[in-house]
Design an enzyme around this catalytic site. Structure first.
Site, PDB file in Angstrom:
ATOM      1  CE  LYS A  22      66.085  14.751 -45.789  1.00 30.16           C
ATOM      2  NZ  LYS A  22      67.473  15.243 -45.743  1.00 30.16           N
ATOM      3  CG  ASN A  23      69.176  11.763 -44.771  1.00 33.48           C
ATOM      4  OD1 ASN A  23      68.823  12.759 -45.404  1.00 33.48           O
ATOM      5  ND2 ASN A  23      69.307  11.757 -43.459  1.00 33.48           N
ATOM      6  CB  CYS A 124      73.766  24.289 -40.753  1.00 33.09           C
ATOM      7  SG  CYS A 124      72.690  22.984 -40.268  1.00 33.09           S
ATOM      8  NE  ARG A 129      74.838  19.164 -40.332  1.00 31.41           N
ATOM      9  CZ  ARG A 129      73.708  18.653 -40.820  1.00 31.41           C
ATOM     10  NH1 ARG A 129      72.613  19.349 -40.816  1.00 31.41           N
ATOM     11  NH2 ARG A 129      73.691  17.447 -41.313  1.00 31.41           N
ATOM     12  CG  ASP A 314      68.479  13.004 -38.819  1.00 37.29           C
ATOM     13  OD1 ASP A 314      69.000  14.004 -38.314  1.00 37.29           O
ATOM     14  OD2 ASP A 314      68.777  12.583 -39.963  1.00 37.29           O
ATOM     15  NE  ARG A 406      65.971  20.850 -46.329  1.00 35.52           N
ATOM     16  CZ  ARG A 406      67.083  20.831 -45.607  1.00 35.52           C
ATOM     17  NH1 ARG A 406      67.243  21.669 -44.608  1.00 35.52           N
ATOM     18  NH2 ARG A 406      68.045  19.981 -45.873  1.00 35.52           N
TER      19      ARG A 406
END
Ligand code: UD1
Length: 427
Positions: A22-23, A124, A129, A314, A406
């Site tokens: 995804k990233n 967030c 962030r 993560d 997501r």
């Protein structure tokens, strides 16, 4: 709103196919803004964040076709993107607030059109962030940027110029934004103290195939020689290292034995070493690697999150879930984001013993977890609760599953195929 119900106690056995990252996909998709040429992207995962990026790009004028995977990438989507003309240089609040990575359009829009208006991402769930580094880097390249009405209003009437910029702090997103801007800037840009994550390497390789010369790929100094025009290109997204690590931890949690097909151990770096110290065996196979517990018991290990190749933030929540059942104690320190321990009270509801002191959490392993109703607060926190649920006695119901959607493609299908008792409850 959907929920996920897990009845714990089943071992995971079999194979799990790893999706595209995804990233890595999000910045790669944003490169389509740099050029009027066709760009084909294979192995894109089917996720809510990818759809959000498609919607954002389409309203900037990007034509996107999505098809089932081609050329051996039968498990992901193949996107064909082309931006003959930018129809809007504004990234509206309504889209940016859903996904912070929307700010990745700032560099490409500014570089191609000489102007961009991009909403500030706002609050967030995992801390403040800010985007100050994105702004400072683009200013070093000659942009004028003001903040007005919650938007970054950026202008570079004479185009961006190559510059030397040293990041005061390592930032994945700011490195990506500046790399894309530098691709169309006049002259050479040197980015020092740049991020070195595999997603950055993937972006650099993609820009290279579009005709941009990038030196220092994989190091903390990137030198990018801008071009007037980019070429047509085709690129395949790398496997998702966070998905790889997450499933490795889920398998270890259930004392299972699973081959992660398409999983590349070298993408895990510090996380692989940490798992091995905790007693998890990771052995390369022809198609990926095999995960199982080496000698039955898990051992507590200390973990500190750091930029790549350090242990990724993560995977911090998932590692904590695993350590709740280890023998002994683990100290888990989060250095990248503030307030990234929101999973702690939820894990405690399942019987975990975790005490937070500032940026560290002390986890004392317990002999059993009990299923409970728990609430997802962000993407990685939510999957950590699913990992805990797999090893808990009784039922765990995970609320606010949209966080999971997501970033995890067909999570419940992948786990159920390996024997987990898991189902999605609709509505
Ligand atoms: C990316 C990842 C995210 C991951 C994070 C860190 C994507 C889409 N997201 O997020 O999953 O958790 O990297 O590996 O790839 N910072 C500033 N000013 C800035 C930018 C960042 O102070 O202008 C700070 C952040 O608050 C944070 C640190 O720098 O403390 C690292 O953030 P960054 O690497 O930029 O994260 P993202 O790119 O947003």
């Amino acid at each position: 709103m959907d929920r996920i119900r897990i009845r714990g106690g089943k071992q995971l056995n079999g194979t799990i196919r790893i999706s595209g990252s995804k990233n890595a996909s999000l910045p790669l998709m944003a490169t389509a803004l740099l050029s009027d040429q066709k760009f084909t992207l294979h192995n894109v995962p089917r996720l809510a964040d990818i759809t959000t990026m498609m919607v954002l790009l389409q309203q900037h004028g990007v034509e996107i076709n999505s098809a089932a995977g081609e050329n051996g990438h039968s498990h992901g989507t193949t996107l064909t993107l082309q931006t003959r003309k930018i129809t809007s240089t504004t990234a509206p609040y309504d889209i940016v607030r859903k996904m912070r990575a929307s700010v990745l359009v700032l560099g490409p829009l500014l570089a191609r059109e000489g102007q961009a208006k991009v909403s500030l991402p706002g609050g967030c769930a995992i801390g403040a962030r800010p985007v100050d580094l994105h702004i400072a880097g683009l200013k070093a390249m000659g942009a004028e940027i003001d903040i007005d009405g919650g938007y970054m209003i950026a202008k570079a009437p004479k185009g961006l110029k190559g510059a030397r910029y040293t990041f005061p702090k390592v930032s994945v997103g700011a490195t990506e934004n500046l790399m894309m801007a530098a691709a169309l800037a006049k002259g050479t840009t040197v980015l020092a103290n740049a991020a070195r994550e595999p997603e950055i390497i993937d972006l650099a390789q993609c820009l290279t195939s579009m005709g941009v010369t990038v030196e220092g790929i994989g190091t903390e100094t990137l030198t990018i020689h801008g071009v007037d025009r980019l070429k047509e290109a085709t690129h395949s997204v790398i496997p998702d290292r966070i998905e790889i690590g997450t499933y490795a931890m889920a398998v270890a949690m259930t004392a299972g034995d699973v081959e992660l097909v398409g999983g590349r151990l070298e993408l895990l770096e510090a996380a692989a070493q940490t798992l091995r110290s905790a007693g998890v065996s990771l052995e390369p196979t022809e198609k990926g690697f095999r995960v199982r517990r080496a000698n039955g018991q898990l051992h507590g290990v200390d973990v500190m999150t750091e930029p790549y190749p350090g242990f990724p933030t993560d995977l911090q929540a998932q590692m904590m879930a695993l350590m709740t059942r280890a023998d002994g104690a683990s100290m888990i320190t989060e250095t990248i984001f503030e307030s990234r321990f929101m999973h702690v009270p939820e894990l405690a509801r399942m019987g975990a013993n975790v005490v937070v002191h500032g940026e560290s959490a002390l986890v004392r392993g317990v002999s059993k977890l009990r299923g409970a109703e728990v609430m997802a607060t962000d993407l990685r926190a939510s999957v950590s609760l699913a990992i805990a649920g797999l090893a808990a006695e009784g039922d765990t119901t995970l609320h606010r599953v949209y966080h999971l959607d997501r970033g995890y493609e067909r999570l419940e299908e992948k786990l159920a195929a390996c024997g987990a008792d898991i189902e999605r409850l609709k509505g």
